[in-house]
Design a protein around this motif. Structure first.
Motif, PDB file in Angstrom:
ATOM      1  N   LYS A  11      38.592 -26.071  -8.671  1.00 29.79           N
ATOM      2  CA  LYS A  11      39.085 -26.619  -7.623  1.00 29.79           C
ATOM      3  C   LYS A  11      38.237 -27.228  -6.502  1.00 29.79           C
ATOM      4  N   ILE A  12      38.646 -28.291  -6.106  1.00 30.40           N
ATOM      5  CA  ILE A  12      37.742 -28.826  -4.727  1.00 30.40           C
ATOM      6  C   ILE A  12      38.678 -28.897  -3.589  1.00 30.40           C
ATOM      7  N   SER A  13      38.044 -28.667  -2.579  1.00 34.52           N
ATOM      8  CA  SER A  13      38.731 -28.819  -1.319  1.00 34.52           C
ATOM      9  C   SER A  13      37.808 -29.815  -0.264  1.00 34.52           C
ATOM     10  N   THR A  14      38.382 -30.796  -0.379  1.00 35.66           N
ATOM     11  CA  THR A  14      37.609 -31.758   0.698  1.00 35.66           C
ATOM     12  C   THR A  14      37.924 -31.670   2.046  1.00 35.66           C
ATOM     13  N   TRP A  15      37.006 -32.042   3.062  1.00 38.77           N
ATOM     14  CA  TRP A  15      37.149 -31.988   4.370  1.00 38.77           C
ATOM     15  C   TRP A  15      36.424 -33.015   5.332  1.00 38.77           C
ATOM     16  N   GLY A  16      36.865 -33.061   6.519  1.00 36.12           N
ATOM     17  CA  GLY A  16      35.818 -33.882   7.477  1.00 36.12           C
ATOM     18  C   GLY A  16      36.908 -35.368   7.482  1.00 36.12           C
ATOM     19  N   SER A 127      40.742 -42.489   5.528  1.00 35.63           N
ATOM     20  CA  SER A 127      39.514 -43.100   5.387  1.00 35.63           C
ATOM     21  C   SER A 127      38.792 -43.259   4.027  1.00 35.63           C
ATOM     22  N   GLY A 128      38.587 -44.233   3.424  1.00 36.42           N
ATOM     23  CA  GLY A 128      37.843 -44.002   2.170  1.00 36.42           C
ATOM     24  C   GLY A 128      36.729 -42.951   2.251  1.00 36.42           C
ATOM     25  N   ARG A 129      36.056 -42.823   3.361  1.00 43.91           N
ATOM     26  CA  ARG A 129      35.082 -41.998   3.480  1.00 43.91           C
ATOM     27  C   ARG A 129      35.290 -40.482   3.017  1.00 43.91           C
ATOM     28  N   GLU A 130      36.597 -40.107   2.965  1.00 43.37           N
ATOM     29  CA  GLU A 130      36.995 -38.896   2.470  1.00 43.37           C
ATOM     30  C   GLU A 130      36.759 -38.676   0.924  1.00 43.37           C
ATOM     31  N   THR A 131      36.561 -39.726   0.298  1.00 47.45           N
ATOM     32  CA  THR A 131      35.982 -39.730  -1.281  1.00 47.45           C
ATOM     33  C   THR A 131      34.800 -39.251  -1.386  1.00 47.45           C
ATOM     34  N   ILE A 132      33.889 -39.109  -0.322  1.00 49.70           N
ATOM     35  CA  ILE A 132      32.658 -38.395  -0.697  1.00 49.70           C
ATOM     36  C   ILE A 132      32.597 -37.232  -1.460  1.00 49.70           C
ATOM     37  N   VAL A 235      44.212 -39.934 -10.158  1.00 45.82           N
ATOM     38  CA  VAL A 235      43.844 -41.196  -9.844  1.00 45.82           C
ATOM     39  C   VAL A 235      44.814 -41.883  -8.718  1.00 45.82           C
ATOM     40  N   PHE A 236      46.141 -41.292  -8.537  1.00 46.20           N
ATOM     41  CA  PHE A 236      46.920 -41.759  -7.575  1.00 46.20           C
ATOM     42  C   PHE A 236      46.660 -41.202  -6.158  1.00 46.20           C
ATOM     43  N   SER A 237      45.954 -40.066  -6.209  1.00 44.68           N
ATOM     44  CA  SER A 237      45.572 -39.584  -4.924  1.00 44.68           C
ATOM     45  C   SER A 237      44.198 -40.104  -4.394  1.00 44.68           C
ATOM     46  N   ILE A 238      43.844 -41.279  -4.887  1.00 44.33           N
ATOM     47  CA  ILE A 238      43.001 -42.140  -4.225  1.00 44.33           C
ATOM     48  C   ILE A 238      43.460 -43.306  -3.587  1.00 44.33           C
ATOM     49  N   GLY A 239      43.123 -43.221  -2.508  1.00 45.94           N
ATOM     50  CA  GLY A 239      43.640 -44.238  -1.428  1.00 45.94           C
ATOM     51  C   GLY A 239      43.427 -45.983  -2.006  1.00 45.94           C
ATOM     52  N   ILE A 330      37.743 -53.375  -2.563  1.00 45.82           N
ATOM     53  CA  ILE A 330      37.343 -51.918  -2.629  1.00 45.82           C
ATOM     54  C   ILE A 330      36.930 -51.615  -3.821  1.00 45.82           C
ATOM     55  N   VAL A 331      37.271 -52.244  -4.854  1.00 44.33           N
ATOM     56  CA  VAL A 331      37.079 -51.780  -6.272  1.00 44.33           C
ATOM     57  C   VAL A 331      35.927 -51.475  -6.700  1.00 44.33           C
ATOM     58  N   PRO A 332      34.739 -52.071  -6.597  1.00 42.08           N
ATOM     59  CA  PRO A 332      33.363 -51.760  -6.794  1.00 42.08           C
ATOM     60  C   PRO A 332      33.001 -50.230  -6.587  1.00 42.08           C
ATOM     61  N   ARG A 333      33.219 -49.936  -5.368  1.00 44.03           N
ATOM     62  CA  ARG A 333      33.144 -48.670  -4.739  1.00 44.03           C
ATOM     63  C   ARG A 333      33.971 -47.385  -5.223  1.00 44.03           C
ATOM     64  N   ALA A 334      35.021 -47.865  -5.586  1.00 40.86           N
ATOM     65  CA  ALA A 334      36.006 -46.991  -6.132  1.00 40.86           C
ATOM     66  C   ALA A 334      35.738 -46.614  -7.508  1.00 40.86           C
ATOM     67  N   VAL A 335      35.078 -47.229  -8.255  1.00 44.35           N
ATOM     68  CA  VAL A 335      34.809 -47.348  -9.463  1.00 44.35           C
ATOM     69  C   VAL A 335      34.262 -45.577  -9.646  1.00 44.35           C
ATOM     70  N   VAL A 336      33.339 -45.222  -8.989  1.00 43.59           N
ATOM     71  CA  VAL A 336      32.855 -43.763  -9.248  1.00 43.59           C
ATOM     72  C   VAL A 336      33.871 -42.739  -8.806  1.00 43.59           C
ATOM     73  N   VAL A 337      34.584 -43.205  -8.127  1.00 45.03           N
ATOM     74  CA  VAL A 337      35.648 -42.106  -7.303  1.00 45.03           C
ATOM     75  C   VAL A 337      36.648 -42.105  -8.576  1.00 45.03           C
ATOM     76  N   VAL A 338      37.011 -42.927  -9.267  1.00 45.01           N
ATOM     77  CA  VAL A 338      38.084 -42.764 -10.381  1.00 45.01           C
ATOM     78  C   VAL A 338      37.189 -41.989 -11.576  1.00 45.01           C
TER      79      VAL A 338
END
Length: 366
Positions: A11-16, A127-132, A235-239, A330-338
């Motif tokens: 499990k992951i729990s993101t914050w911030g 924000s997309g910074r949540e994906t960190i 994947v759908f949870s990604i903004g 957004i696509v290039p920086r979202a590659v690693v998020v996917v």
């Protein structure tokens, strides 16, 4: 706020928030004995950090990962792993005027409708910074997959209708251009289109494809925990993601059964395999041993510098021009998020599958 936890066993729990002091993740359920250092996580974070090229936001963040717990002498201890990344280049003043109105294409209105309050500094949790946090968690999951020989990678398949040609596919090329495309010719053409969009104060979207290799047959469940359903949810949870398809995807709806079915055959050592992979590596919600291949459609960046029509909190119609530092795509920086979310799903499925059969349980405990 609910909904910041993902996974079953792993499990992951993101914050911030985007403009808070820091952002991060807690990873629970990771087995002990996995090799893990801040360097492993940093390699992943470096692929999504801002300022990599003229096609990303000019916000200057090094996104340095610091492991606070769960690792001792370079290996996981089996306890929760906490990772923090400090925010160092916030410009909240760039967003002060949007406190009174709703940006088109953003979560401003819906967030306000739900909570009656919103952090307008870069979108806060939206924000997309949540994906960190997701990427840091995915880096840990990738270390688990590496131990069992599972290989995964994602790349930009398309930007602004410029599509990578499969005949020119090069995995090496993915890391050699700012768009993370596997086709250098397509990448060059897409960059020209993006420069034109930037000159027009506009943005672009695209498609990300992910390939997961060496996944054993049998991962996933046949009803609500289907492996493809879990991947889709991840994947759908990604903004900014507006579409998901696996294998032939929507093209399957235009095919005949005789075309879409994957015939089985015997491979080396009579191992069962398929002659084709229209299903994308998953049948009935369970992995079939073939490569898992899926795609995500990413919308154009919502923050654009050309005038747009909207309303303020009083319901008055106004015209706005969005200020601040934004990605034209957004696509290039979202590659690693996917890629990170896919790694988390597969690693979690591996751990869940260990109790699926009694003979496997006996191998561990007898």
């Amino acid at each position: 706020m609910a909904g910041s936890i993902f996974g079953n066993i792993l499990k992951i729990s993101t914050w911030g928030e985007s403009h808070g002091k820091a952002i991060g993740v807690i990873i629970d359920g990771c087995p002990a004995g996995i090799e893990l250092t801040e360097g492993h996580i940093q390699q992943w974070l470096d692929r999504r950090k801002p300022g990599q090229s003229k096609f990303t936001t000019k916000r200057k963040e090094e996104d340095q990962a610091e492991i606070l717990s769960g690792v001792f002498e370079g290996k996981t201890t089996g306890t929760p792993i906490s990772v923090i990344v400090h925010n160092t280049d916030q410009r909240s003043r760039d967003y002060s005027e949007i406190a009174s109105y709703y940006r088109p294409g953003h979560a401003d209105y819906t967030f306000d409708a739900k909570y009656g309050f919103r952090d307008y500094r870069g979108g806060g949790r939206s924000s997309g910074r949540e994906t960190i946090g997701r990427v840091a968690g995915g880096a840990v999951a990738a270390q688990i997959l590496k131990r069992v020989g599972i290989d995964l990678y994602a790349y930009t398949k398309e930007i602004a209708a410029i599509t990578a040609d499969p005949r020119r596919f090069s995995r090496k090329a993915i890391m050699e251009n700012p768009l993370y495309m596997p086709d250098m010719e397509a990448a060059s053409e897409a960059q020209k289109v993006l420069e034109q969009r930037m000159g027009e104060l506009d943005s672009a979207g695209g498609i990300i494809e992910c390939v997961i290799r060496n996944v054993p047959a049998g991962l996933g469940d046949p009803v609500f925990e289907k492996l493809d359903a879990r991947l889709a949810a991840a994947v759908f949870s990604i903004g900014a993601v507006k579409g998901f398809e696996i294998g032939d995807g929507f093209q399957a709806a235009r095919s005949r059964g005789s075309e879409n079915n994957d015939s089985f055959c015997s491979g080396a050592d009579r191992k069962i395999q398929k002659r084709s992979n229209h299903a994308g590596g998953i049948l009935g919600g369970i992995s079939d041993g073939s490569d898992i291949i899926f795609r995500a459609a990413v919308k154009p960046t919502a923050s654009i510098s050309s005038p747009q029509q909207t309303v303020n909190r009083a319901g008055e119609e106004i015209e706005v021009v969005i200020k601040g530092r934004h990605d034209p795509v957004i696509v290039p920086r979202a590659v690693v998020v996917v890629e990170a979310m896919a790694a988390l799903v597969i690693a979690d499925a591996l751990l869940m599958n260990m109790g699926a059969r009694m003979d496997w349980v006996e191998k561990i405990y007898r």
